[in-house]
Motif scaffolding. Sequence first.
Motif, PDB file in Angstrom:
ATOM      1  N   MET A   1       0.846  -1.175   0.000  1.00 37.34           N
ATOM      2  CA  MET A   1       0.000   0.000   0.000  1.00 37.34           C
ATOM      3  C   MET A   1       0.894   1.243   0.000  1.00 37.34           C
ATOM      4  N   GLU A   2       0.504   2.190  -0.832  1.00 34.30           N
ATOM      5  CA  GLU A   2       1.233   3.452  -0.897  1.00 34.30           C
ATOM      6  C   GLU A   2       0.232   4.592  -0.830  1.00 34.30           C
ATOM      7  N   GLU A   3       0.640   5.688  -0.218  1.00 38.94           N
ATOM      8  CA  GLU A   3      -0.212   6.859  -0.100  1.00 38.94           C
ATOM      9  C   GLU A   3       0.039   7.792  -1.278  1.00 38.94           C
ATOM     10  N   TYR A   4      -1.057   8.241  -1.897  1.00 40.28           N
ATOM     11  CA  TYR A   4      -0.977   9.176  -3.014  1.00 40.28           C
ATOM     12  C   TYR A   4      -1.844  10.395  -2.698  1.00 40.28           C
ATOM     13  N   PHE A   5      -1.377  11.557  -3.091  1.00 34.19           N
ATOM     14  CA  PHE A   5      -2.083  12.807  -2.850  1.00 34.19           C
ATOM     15  C   PHE A   5      -2.646  13.336  -4.168  1.00 34.19           C
ATOM     16  N   PHE A   6      -3.853  13.901  -4.101  1.00 32.15           N
ATOM     17  CA  PHE A   6      -4.470  14.513  -5.271  1.00 32.15           C
ATOM     18  C   PHE A   6      -5.515  15.508  -4.804  1.00 32.15           C
ATOM     19  N   GLN A   7      -6.031  16.292  -5.736  1.00 35.65           N
ATOM     20  CA  GLN A   7      -6.999  17.327  -5.430  1.00 35.65           C
ATOM     21  C   GLN A   7      -8.422  16.813  -5.657  1.00 35.65           C
ATOM     22  N   CYS A   8      -9.292  17.050  -4.688  1.00 40.41           N
ATOM     23  CA  CYS A   8     -10.700  16.666  -4.822  1.00 40.41           C
ATOM     24  C   CYS A   8     -11.335  17.503  -5.927  1.00 40.41           C
ATOM     25  N   PRO A   9     -12.072  16.876  -6.866  1.00 41.27           N
ATOM     26  CA  PRO A   9     -12.707  17.635  -7.947  1.00 41.27           C
ATOM     27  C   PRO A   9     -13.951  18.411  -7.498  1.00 41.27           C
ATOM     28  N   HIS A  10     -14.363  18.224  -6.245  1.00 44.26           N
ATOM     29  CA  HIS A  10     -15.526  18.961  -5.722  1.00 44.26           C
ATOM     30  C   HIS A  10     -15.096  20.194  -4.930  1.00 44.26           C
ATOM     31  N   CYS A  11     -14.252  19.986  -3.914  1.00 43.01           N
ATOM     32  CA  CYS A  11     -13.895  21.079  -3.001  1.00 43.01           C
ATOM     33  C   CYS A  11     -12.492  21.629  -3.240  1.00 43.01           C
ATOM     34  N   TRP A  12     -11.707  20.990  -4.115  1.00 35.52           N
ATOM     35  CA  TRP A  12     -10.360  21.403  -4.506  1.00 35.52           C
ATOM     36  C   TRP A  12      -9.328  21.294  -3.382  1.00 35.52           C
ATOM     37  N   GLU A  14      -6.583  19.266  -1.107  1.00 32.47           N
ATOM     38  CA  GLU A  14      -5.678  18.140  -1.324  1.00 32.47           C
ATOM     39  C   GLU A  14      -6.020  17.040  -0.325  1.00 32.47           C
ATOM     40  N   ILE A  15      -6.237  15.842  -0.848  1.00 34.66           N
ATOM     41  CA  ILE A  15      -6.532  14.693  -0.003  1.00 34.66           C
ATOM     42  C   ILE A  15      -5.570  13.563  -0.375  1.00 34.66           C
ATOM     43  N   SER A  16      -5.546  12.548   0.454  1.00 35.85           N
ATOM     44  CA  SER A  16      -4.687  11.402   0.153  1.00 35.85           C
ATOM     45  C   SER A  16      -5.468  10.114   0.330  1.00 35.85           C
ATOM     46  N   MET A  17      -5.043   9.095  -0.378  1.00 38.11           N
ATOM     47  CA  MET A  17      -5.635   7.765  -0.267  1.00 38.11           C
ATOM     48  C   MET A  17      -4.545   6.730  -0.390  1.00 38.11           C
ATOM     49  N   LEU A  18      -4.768   5.588   0.218  1.00 40.78           N
ATOM     50  CA  LEU A  18      -3.842   4.471   0.109  1.00 40.78           C
ATOM     51  C   LEU A  18      -4.282   3.583  -1.037  1.00 40.78           C
ATOM     52  N   PHE A  19      -3.356   3.261  -1.932  1.00 41.19           N
ATOM     53  CA  PHE A  19      -3.636   2.387  -3.063  1.00 41.19           C
ATOM     54  C   PHE A  19      -2.771   1.143  -2.957  1.00 41.19           C
ATOM     55  N   ASP A  20      -3.355   0.013  -3.295  1.00 41.16           N
ATOM     56  CA  ASP A  20      -2.645  -1.268  -3.308  1.00 41.16           C
ATOM     57  C   ASP A  20      -1.877  -1.374  -4.623  1.00 41.16           C
ATOM     58  N   ASN A  47       4.423  -2.786 -12.761  1.00 44.46           N
ATOM     59  CA  ASN A  47       5.617  -3.096 -11.964  1.00 44.46           C
ATOM     60  C   ASN A  47       5.687  -2.260 -10.686  1.00 44.46           C
ATOM     61  N   GLY A  48       4.538  -2.057 -10.053  1.00 49.16           N
ATOM     62  CA  GLY A  48       4.480  -1.318  -8.800  1.00 49.16           C
ATOM     63  C   GLY A  48       4.536   0.192  -8.937  1.00 49.16           C
ATOM     64  N   GLU A  49       4.626   0.686 -10.174  1.00 47.90           N
ATOM     65  CA  GLU A  49       4.670   2.130 -10.425  1.00 47.90           C
ATOM     66  C   GLU A  49       3.301   2.618 -10.893  1.00 47.90           C
ATOM     67  N   LEU A  50       2.847   3.729 -10.345  1.00 47.57           N
ATOM     68  CA  LEU A  50       1.574   4.316 -10.742  1.00 47.57           C
ATOM     69  C   LEU A  50       1.670   4.823 -12.178  1.00 47.57           C
TER      70      LEU A  50
END
Length: 60
Positions: A1-12, A14-20, A47-50
Motif C-alpha cells: 500500500m502506498e499513499e498518493y495525494f491529489f486534489q478533490c474535484p468537488h472542493c479542490w 488536497e486529499i490522500s488515499m492508500l492504493f494497493d 511493476n508497482g509504479e503508478l
Amino acid sequence: MEEYFFQCPHCWEEISMLFDTSVKSQTYIEDCEVCCNPIQIEIGFTNGELTILEINNIDQ
C-alpha cells in the motif's frame, strides 16, 4: 500500500488515499475525506509504479 495525494474535484482540497500497488488496475468510488462528495477513482500500476490516476467527480 502506498499513499498518493491529489486534489478533490468537488472542493479542490488536497486529499490522500492508500492504493494497493499489487493490483494492476481498478476503478472505484470513494467519498472525499473533506467534503464527503463521491469521487470516481481509476488507478493503474505497472511493476508497482503508478501509471494511471484519473479522478472524476460524480454529480449528485
